[in-house]
Write a protein that holds these residues in place. Structure first.
Motif, PDB file in Angstrom:
ATOM      1  N   ALA A  80       0.998  -1.091  -0.039  1.00  0.00           N
ATOM      2  CA  ALA A  80      -0.033  -0.026   0.054  1.00  0.00           C
ATOM      3  C   ALA A  80       0.777   1.272  -0.178  1.00  0.00           C
ATOM      4  N   LEU A  81       1.846   1.200   0.828  1.00  0.00           N
ATOM      5  CA  LEU A  81       2.831   2.294   0.917  1.00  0.00           C
ATOM      6  C   LEU A  81       3.646   2.454  -0.369  1.00  0.00           C
ATOM      7  N   ARG A  82       3.949   1.337  -1.156  1.00  0.00           N
ATOM      8  CA  ARG A  82       4.474   1.418  -2.245  1.00  0.00           C
ATOM      9  C   ARG A  82       3.741   1.904  -3.651  1.00  0.00           C
ATOM     10  N   VAL A  83       2.405   1.559  -3.696  1.00  0.00           N
ATOM     11  CA  VAL A  83       1.695   1.922  -4.627  1.00  0.00           C
ATOM     12  C   VAL A  83       0.835   3.404  -4.695  1.00  0.00           C
ATOM     13  N   ASN A  84       0.925   3.928  -3.338  1.00  0.00           N
ATOM     14  CA  ASN A  84      -0.057   4.857  -2.985  1.00  0.00           C
ATOM     15  C   ASN A  84       0.206   6.208  -4.194  1.00  0.00           C
ATOM     16  N   LEU A  85       1.472   6.415  -4.207  1.00  0.00           N
ATOM     17  CA  LEU A  85       1.801   7.694  -4.956  1.00  0.00           C
ATOM     18  C   LEU A  85       1.506   7.552  -6.354  1.00  0.00           C
ATOM     19  N   SER A  86       1.212   6.097  -6.896  1.00  0.00           N
ATOM     20  CA  SER A  86       1.121   6.087  -8.491  1.00  0.00           C
ATOM     21  C   SER A  86      -0.401   6.590  -8.652  1.00  0.00           C
ATOM     22  N   VAL A  87      -1.432   6.392  -7.551  1.00  0.00           N
ATOM     23  CA  VAL A  87      -2.656   6.978  -7.487  1.00  0.00           C
ATOM     24  C   VAL A  87      -2.685   8.325  -7.060  1.00  0.00           C
ATOM     25  N   ALA A  88      -1.888   8.717  -6.020  1.00  0.00           N
ATOM     26  CA  ALA A  88      -2.049  10.034  -5.428  1.00  0.00           C
ATOM     27  C   ALA A  88      -1.702  11.275  -6.624  1.00  0.00           C
ATOM     28  N   VAL A  89      -0.564  10.556  -7.333  1.00  0.00           N
ATOM     29  CA  VAL A  89      -0.033  11.814  -8.041  1.00  0.00           C
ATOM     30  C   VAL A  89      -0.920  12.222  -9.076  1.00  0.00           C
ATOM     31  N   VAL A  90      -1.896  11.521  -9.564  1.00  0.00           N
ATOM     32  CA  VAL A  90      -2.812  11.983 -10.600  1.00  0.00           C
ATOM     33  C   VAL A  90      -3.827  13.224  -9.988  1.00  0.00           C
ATOM     34  N   ALA A  91      -4.158  13.028  -8.567  1.00  0.00           N
ATOM     35  CA  ALA A  91      -4.749  14.163  -7.824  1.00  0.00           C
ATOM     36  C   ALA A  91      -3.833  15.129  -7.656  1.00  0.00           C
ATOM     37  N   MET A  92      -2.782  15.026  -7.312  1.00  0.00           N
ATOM     38  CA  MET A  92      -1.560  15.934  -7.087  1.00  0.00           C
ATOM     39  C   MET A  92      -1.149  16.877  -8.005  1.00  0.00           C
ATOM     40  N   THR A  93      -1.491  16.430  -9.165  1.00  0.00           N
ATOM     41  CA  THR A  93      -1.169  17.274 -10.574  1.00  0.00           C
ATOM     42  C   THR A  93      -2.392  17.604 -11.225  1.00  0.00           C
ATOM     43  N   ASP A  94      -3.538  17.211 -10.714  1.00  0.00           N
ATOM     44  CA  ASP A  94      -4.731  17.623 -11.672  1.00  0.00           C
ATOM     45  C   ASP A  94      -5.882  17.866 -10.474  1.00  0.00           C
ATOM     46  N   SER A  95      -5.914  18.887 -10.091  1.00  0.00           N
ATOM     47  CA  SER A  95      -7.065  19.131  -8.986  1.00  0.00           C
ATOM     48  C   SER A  95      -8.459  18.912  -9.312  1.00  0.00           C
ATOM     49  N   ASN A  96      -8.780  18.995 -10.589  1.00  0.00           N
ATOM     50  CA  ASN A  96     -10.143  18.518 -11.243  1.00  0.00           C
ATOM     51  C   ASN A  96     -10.365  17.372 -11.255  1.00  0.00           C
ATOM     52  N   SER A  97      -9.436  16.379 -10.963  1.00  0.00           N
ATOM     53  CA  SER A  97      -9.683  15.009 -10.742  1.00  0.00           C
ATOM     54  C   SER A  97     -10.065  14.536  -9.340  1.00  0.00           C
ATOM     55  N   ALA A  98      -9.862  15.544  -8.598  1.00  0.00           N
ATOM     56  CA  ALA A  98     -10.151  15.174  -7.143  1.00  0.00           C
ATOM     57  C   ALA A  98     -10.898  16.472  -6.381  1.00  0.00           C
ATOM     58  N   ASN A  99     -10.657  16.772  -5.060  1.00  0.00           N
ATOM     59  CA  ASN A  99     -10.745  17.614  -4.298  1.00  0.00           C
ATOM     60  C   ASN A  99      -9.860  18.905  -4.746  1.00  0.00           C
ATOM     61  N   PRO A 100     -10.439  19.911  -5.307  1.00  0.00           N
ATOM     62  CA  PRO A 100      -9.821  21.318  -5.833  1.00  0.00           C
ATOM     63  C   PRO A 100      -9.229  22.002  -4.489  1.00  0.00           C
ATOM     64  N   ASP A 101      -9.599  21.769  -3.144  1.00  0.00           N
ATOM     65  CA  ASP A 101      -9.227  22.661  -2.208  1.00  0.00           C
ATOM     66  C   ASP A 101      -7.805  22.169  -1.788  1.00  0.00           C
ATOM     67  N   PHE A 102      -7.165  21.275  -2.379  1.00  0.00           N
ATOM     68  CA  PHE A 102      -5.911  20.949  -1.805  1.00  0.00           C
ATOM     69  C   PHE A 102      -4.739  21.471  -2.890  1.00  0.00           C
ATOM     70  N   PRO A 103      -3.395  21.568  -2.631  1.00  0.00           N
ATOM     71  CA  PRO A 103      -2.519  21.935  -3.672  1.00  0.00           C
ATOM     72  C   PRO A 103      -2.367  21.104  -4.802  1.00  0.00           C
ATOM     73  N   GLU A 104      -2.135  21.953  -5.818  1.00  0.00           N
ATOM     74  CA  GLU A 104      -1.863  21.073  -7.134  1.00  0.00           C
ATOM     75  C   GLU A 104      -0.484  21.557  -7.670  1.00  0.00           C
ATOM     76  N   TYR A 105       0.278  20.469  -8.104  1.00  0.00           N
ATOM     77  CA  TYR A 105       1.592  20.665  -8.467  1.00  0.00           C
ATOM     78  C   TYR A 105       1.803  20.696  -9.943  1.00  0.00           C
ATOM     79  N   ASP A 106       2.609  21.629 -10.652  1.00  0.00           N
ATOM     80  CA  ASP A 106       2.803  21.589 -12.027  1.00  0.00           C
ATOM     81  C   ASP A 106       4.007  20.630 -12.383  1.00  0.00           C
ATOM     82  N   TRP A 107       3.589  19.244 -12.419  1.00  0.00           N
ATOM     83  CA  TRP A 107       4.924  18.237 -12.655  1.00  0.00           C
ATOM     84  C   TRP A 107       4.707  17.664 -14.051  1.00  0.00           C
ATOM     85  N   SER A 108       5.623  17.648 -14.692  1.00  0.00           N
ATOM     86  CA  SER A 108       5.638  17.031 -16.246  1.00  0.00           C
ATOM     87  C   SER A 108       5.604  15.370 -16.025  1.00  0.00           C
ATOM     88  N   GLU A 109       5.225  14.940 -17.084  1.00  0.00           N
ATOM     89  CA  GLU A 109       5.048  13.420 -17.205  1.00  0.00           C
ATOM     90  C   GLU A 109       6.601  12.842 -16.841  1.00  0.00           C
TER      91      GLU A 109
END
Length: 501
Positions: A60-89
């Motif tokens: 769970a600790l190993r794969v959580n970033l692979s899911v979380a990074v989607v929300a971290m870089t696209d606030s529209n795909s999750a709760n927009p009230d949290f920080p969004e980062y402009d990270w390239s592919e």
């Protein structure tokens, strides 16, 4: 059964010594060890349950970033009230791969340390530190951007590098040979369970009022809770668990002693690792090949199939939580199915251990090999067939838990953790190389002919790796499992029966 006792007169026989100390517990344990039957649920099953939970946390600790990074870089795909980062592919790929940089490094040292200090100490500290670092991930992203998160993931990889070698070391001490495959499969099925839970819940958590940071807080928090529980109830060996019954302890020790011809004259942690013998042992070299070729096919599948499904079949499997977790669910369920079959064959003494290892490894690699090749010929309008083949490929792969993945303990109970560290280290290098080869061959992601080459290569690795394992593999304890005793250490030992594991 012949037992050798340390410190006795050379003229006295082991049989005479054992007759002097025969108890009802000894008699019962001897009967169970000889027949391969167990005394029901015991402390060893508690340890397997704890390992299952620990491996669930690890994945769970190993794969959580692979899911979380989607929300971290696209606030529209999750709760927009949290920080969004402009990270390239490219940056996201770097973050996802950084875990394995550290993971590969600590494999072999972890095996040595687990044998010396005990598997409990290593896996407990490794997962506890990794859990704490996971909790700190959102803060690190805020303060240091992707660079600090990348460094954090490398350290997490270093910490989790101890997990498999330590787990194998604990299994080698707790699992009677007749139950080794079943208990090992139950423990390692935690890999899929942790992955399934994380894939199924992360998207929901990220879209809730808790936001994407809670993915790290919750998974890290659960890891800390597990560490506390394991601290109090986990144990490296039966000798370290004070509340174990005499019958169960005797069962484990005697069944393991039956596996070898003599009883080691000094504690396993004091044995010198026979490095030269390891790397000149044909069964071990074949085991390295089997593990490495398996990882090539398995990780090619898991890392590249989503891209294949999207570009060739027009189905974005990443956007569908059910499709993403379906192969893992199949593997989780099939691990218990194969385990039950193995337990039945073992209890009825239908096949030998070496035949069992080769049979299940063949099922777990050659059937996926066929389904992979078939997948390369699926048309773009046959998406349901493609998903079915993908599920079969990953699900049937669970049989390898009863194949090469338990073979380390068969070859050398004393050095099982070190063997796992070596093979897993090499195999994970293959896991890194495989996706790079895909990128080199597949220049056009919409070209099905190029993808077919990838599937043929993965299938070829499955074919060759298992063929060598079937021809040259062994399930007998190797001579180098018991190196010559150190005279200075032998003199310090009191009269007792040493467990071989």
């Amino acid at each position: 059964m012949k037992l050798t006792f340390c410190g006795h007169n050379k003229n006295s026989t082991a049989m005479e010594s054992s007759q002097k100390s025969v108890t009802p517990a000894d008699t019962k344990a001897k009967e169970e060890a000889a027949t391969g039957t167990s005394s029901g649920l015991g402390v060893r099953h508690l340890q397997i349950g704890l390992l299952f939970c620990g491996l669930s946390v690890a994945y769970a600790l190993r794969v959580n970033l692979s899911v979380a990074v989607v929300a971290m870089t696209d606030s529209n795909s999750a709760n927009p009230d949290f920080p969004e980062y402009d990270w390239s592919e490219k940056t996201k790929s770097l973050l996802l791969s950084s875990f394995f940089w550290g993971y590969v490094i600590t494999q072999v040292p972890a095996g040595q340390l687990a044998r010396k200090f005990g598997g409990k100490v290593m896996i407990l500290n490794g997962l506890l530190i990794c859990s704490i670092l996971n909790i700190l991930t959102p803060l690190c992203a805020k303060l240091g951007g992707w660079q600090l998160v990348c460094a954090l993931r490398v350290i997490e990889g270093l910490c989790q590098g101890v997990v498999f070698p330590s787990t194998h070391t604990i299994l080698s001490k707790w699992a009677p040979p007749s139950e080794r495959a079943t208990l090992g499969t139950c423990a390692y099925s935690g890999n899929q369970f942790g992955t399934i839970v994380m894939l199924a819940t992360s998207g929901i958590i990220a879209s809730s009022s808790l936001g994407w940071p809670s993915i790290f807080y919750i998974s890290g928090g659960i890891g800390c809770v597990w560490a506390v529980i394991f601290f109090f109830w986990g144990a490296s060996s039966p000798n370290d668990y004070k509340s174990i019954s005499v019958e169960e302890k005797k069962l484990i020790e005697m069944s393991q002693a039956n596996e070898v011809s003599t009883v080691q004259e000094q504690p396993a942690k004091n044995l010198r690792t026979p490095w030269l013998s390891l790397f000149t042992s044909a069964p071990f070299l074949v085991l390295i090949v089997a593990h490495s070729t398996h990882n090539w096919g398995f990780w090619t599948l898991l890392t590249e199939i989503p891209s294949y499904m999207k570009n060739i079949l027009g189905k974005d499997i990443k956007s569908n939580a059910m499709l993403s977790s379906l192969p893992y669910c199949a593997m989780f369920v099939m691990s218990f199915v194969f385990s039950a079959i193995s337990a039945y064959l073992n209890s009825h003494k239908c096949i030998t251990t070496v035949t069992s290892r080769k049979l299940f490894n063949s099922i777990g690699t050659w059937i996926p090999m066929i389904s992979l090749v078939c997948l390369g010929y699926v048309n773009s309008d046959q998406t349901n067939l493609a998903v079915a083949l993908l599920t079969i490929t990953v699900g049937i792969n669970a049989a390898t838990y009863l194949g090469f993945q338990m073979n380390h303990i068969d070859l050398s109970p004393n050095f099982a953790g070190i063997l796992m560290g070596i093979t897993n280290g090499v195999a994970n290098i293959m896991s890194i190389i495989a996706p790079l080869i895909v990128g080199f061959i597949v220049t056009d992601e919409h070209d099905s002919d190029q993808w077919r080459i990838i599937f043929f290569i993965a299938g070829g690795f499955y074919l060759v790796g298992n063929a060598l394992f079937v021809i040259f593999g062994s399930a007998s304890v190797q001579e180098w499992n018991d190196p010559p005793a150190n005279p200075r250490l032998s003199k310090r030992n009191s009269t007792h029966v040493e467990s071989q594991h």
